[in-house]
Scaffold this active site. Sequence first.
Site, mmCIF file in Angstrom:
data_model
loop_
_atom_site.group_PDB
_atom_site.id
_atom_site.type_symbol
_atom_site.label_atom_id
_atom_site.label_comp_id
_atom_site.label_asym_id
_atom_site.label_seq_id
_atom_site.Cartn_x
_atom_site.Cartn_y
_atom_site.Cartn_z
ATOM 1 N N GLY A 39 0.765 -1.250 0.000
ATOM 2 C CA GLY A 39 0.000 0.000 0.000
ATOM 3 C C GLY A 39 0.788 1.287 0.000
ATOM 4 N N TYR A 84 -9.387 4.652 -12.402
ATOM 5 C CA TYR A 84 -9.273 5.265 -11.058
ATOM 6 C C TYR A 84 -9.049 6.768 -11.118
ATOM 7 C CZ TYR A 84 -7.390 0.492 -10.551
ATOM 8 O OH TYR A 84 -7.158 -0.852 -10.635
ATOM 9 N N CYS A 91 -12.268 2.998 -29.004
ATOM 10 C CA CYS A 91 -13.611 3.566 -29.199
ATOM 11 C C CYS A 91 -14.375 3.666 -27.887
ATOM 12 C CB CYS A 91 -14.365 2.729 -30.211
ATOM 13 S SG CYS A 91 -13.470 2.626 -31.754
HETATM 14 N N1 LLP Z 1 -1.249 -7.121 -0.763
HETATM 15 C C1 LLP Z 1 -2.528 -7.280 -1.102
HETATM 16 C C2 LLP Z 1 -3.318 -8.271 -0.387
HETATM 17 C C3 LLP Z 1 -3.096 -6.506 -2.133
HETATM 18 O O1 LLP Z 1 -4.379 -6.671 -2.450
HETATM 19 C C4 LLP Z 1 -2.301 -5.573 -2.820
HETATM 20 C C5 LLP Z 1 -2.845 -4.754 -3.915
HETATM 21 C C6 LLP Z 1 -0.953 -5.445 -2.441
HETATM 22 C C7 LLP Z 1 -0.458 -6.225 -1.404
HETATM 23 C C8 LLP Z 1 -0.004 -4.489 -3.109
HETATM 24 O O2 LLP Z 1 -0.409 -3.181 -2.911
HETATM 25 P P1 LLP Z 1 0.551 -1.970 -3.363
HETATM 26 O O3 LLP Z 1 1.778 -2.001 -2.496
HETATM 27 O O4 LLP Z 1 0.884 -2.164 -4.779
HETATM 28 O O5 LLP Z 1 -0.258 -0.763 -3.140
HETATM 29 N N2 LLP Z 1 -4.657 -1.503 -9.906
HETATM 30 C C9 LLP Z 1 -4.696 -0.549 -8.828
HETATM 31 C C10 LLP Z 1 -4.095 -1.081 -7.564
HETATM 32 C C11 LLP Z 1 -4.738 -2.380 -7.093
HETATM 33 C C12 LLP Z 1 -4.104 -2.903 -5.832
HETATM 34 C C13 LLP Z 1 -4.630 -4.250 -5.495
HETATM 35 N N3 LLP Z 1 -4.049 -4.857 -4.337
HETATM 36 C C14 LLP Z 1 -4.007 0.741 -9.298
HETATM 37 O O6 LLP Z 1 -3.527 0.793 -10.427
HETATM 38 O O7 LLP Z 1 -3.965 1.719 -8.554
#
Ligand code: LLP
Length: 429
Positions: A239, A332, A358
């Site tokens: 996150g 988003y 499109c």
């Molecule tokens: N752990 C779990 C259980 C998760 O669901 C996620 C991301 C992460 C770790 C990694 O999170 P990060 O460090 O990358 O924030 N497609 C979206 C983001 C979806 C995130 C889904 N889960 C975007 O482009 O913003």
Amino acid sequence: MHEFDYQNGRLYCEGVDLAELASIHGTPLYVYSEKTIKDNFKRLSSALSDLDHRIAFAVKANSNLSVLKILNDVGADFDIVSGGELFRVLKAGGSANKCTFAGVGKTREEIEYSLKEGIYSFNVESEAELRFINQIAKECNKVAPVAVRVNPNVDAKTHKYISTGKSENKFGIDFEFIENLYSKASQEFKNVQLKGLQMHIGSQLTEVKPFLEAVEKVSPLVEKLKVTHGIEFFSIGGGIGIIYEDALASGKKDWWDNKDPNNKPLTVEEYAEKLIPTLKALEIKILLEPGRYMVGNAGALLSQVLYKKIGTAKNFAIVDAGMGDLIRPALYQGHHEIVPLIQDAKDNQVVDIVGPICESGDFFAQNRELPHLEEGDHIALLSAGAYGFVMASNYNSRSFPVEILVSGNDHHVIRKRQSYDDLIRGEEL
Ligand code: LLP
């Protein structure tokens, strides 16, 4: 910090001139900096050096085999969400005992595959799933290592589609039910080993407060479960947010220091400093699952302006990349900084940067003031290394872009551009 910067008015990734790269390989083109990925890992790792920790890269952010190999080589573990991701990790040289398997909908095939390969832990998201894993493990004559994902009901203050730690989200099990579930599992589910506790409150968090709130709320539960069930680890999820606006400036070494002290973006040093005291006191192994932080600013999507269109309401630059290549703006309202590969001295213009697909949602920027662009000019959409290529689709029967890894002055194609034949592979008349 990252490795994209101008040299004599031309944008470089490490030692590679991106306009040259685009002319050799065509566009759309994803380019990643190996050094940035390695630096990000090292920086987070050293910020957490006071803690018994493991960094499990969230493969969903960028699952190219070469990217996984880089991270495997520097010592990362992996957080996966499908059998396909486990397959990729293994192909890249990683091993299943470095993988945690998350996700709300694991199938029988995925569970069997992971057990066979010797997964480090399943992050379980419902009681029904725990029962199912127990049953499959019994059939396979194995004991499945598991951690339950707790939903701490904390507001991550991020986009609602990537917020996961509130009770109304589908993820994890309510905080209030966890202790009972561990007791029940230890009595009834003999083929699971309760190995840890996991949480993940959301993605692209730009302040440390929600992380701290969640860690402080869940830590007493970790302490209890350590005593009652001997759990070995606490995973605090991923996150950590990255810079999207001012992304080019974030590559400059002194940028963090120059930034207005009251308005500084989250740094991993601040993240570590604020969380370590509570986590260290738990005397348990801490797992992290960063995805975006590790690769986001390490990648860019290169594209070319095909046409300009002057309208009564708007001016458009139509480029050869679209929402099928990078869906974050459409899905988003994600912001990606857009810069020309070759700078010139012309005035700025206000323009919509749109793709060829499109759909009216197929845009990268609306009413944005950008350096003047002509047909044929190339641009870079920055901070596209995470959730870029991995979310690509073939919508409108457009091929996936080529992916290139830069290492110093060298570059390597790490995924070829799809051909028309690739597009129809597997289809039958
Ligand atoms: N752990 C779990 C259980 C998760 O669901 C996620 C991301 C992460 C770790 C990694 O999170 P990060 O460090 O990358 O924030 N497609 C979206 C983001 C979806 C995130 C889904 N889960 C975007 O482009 O913003």
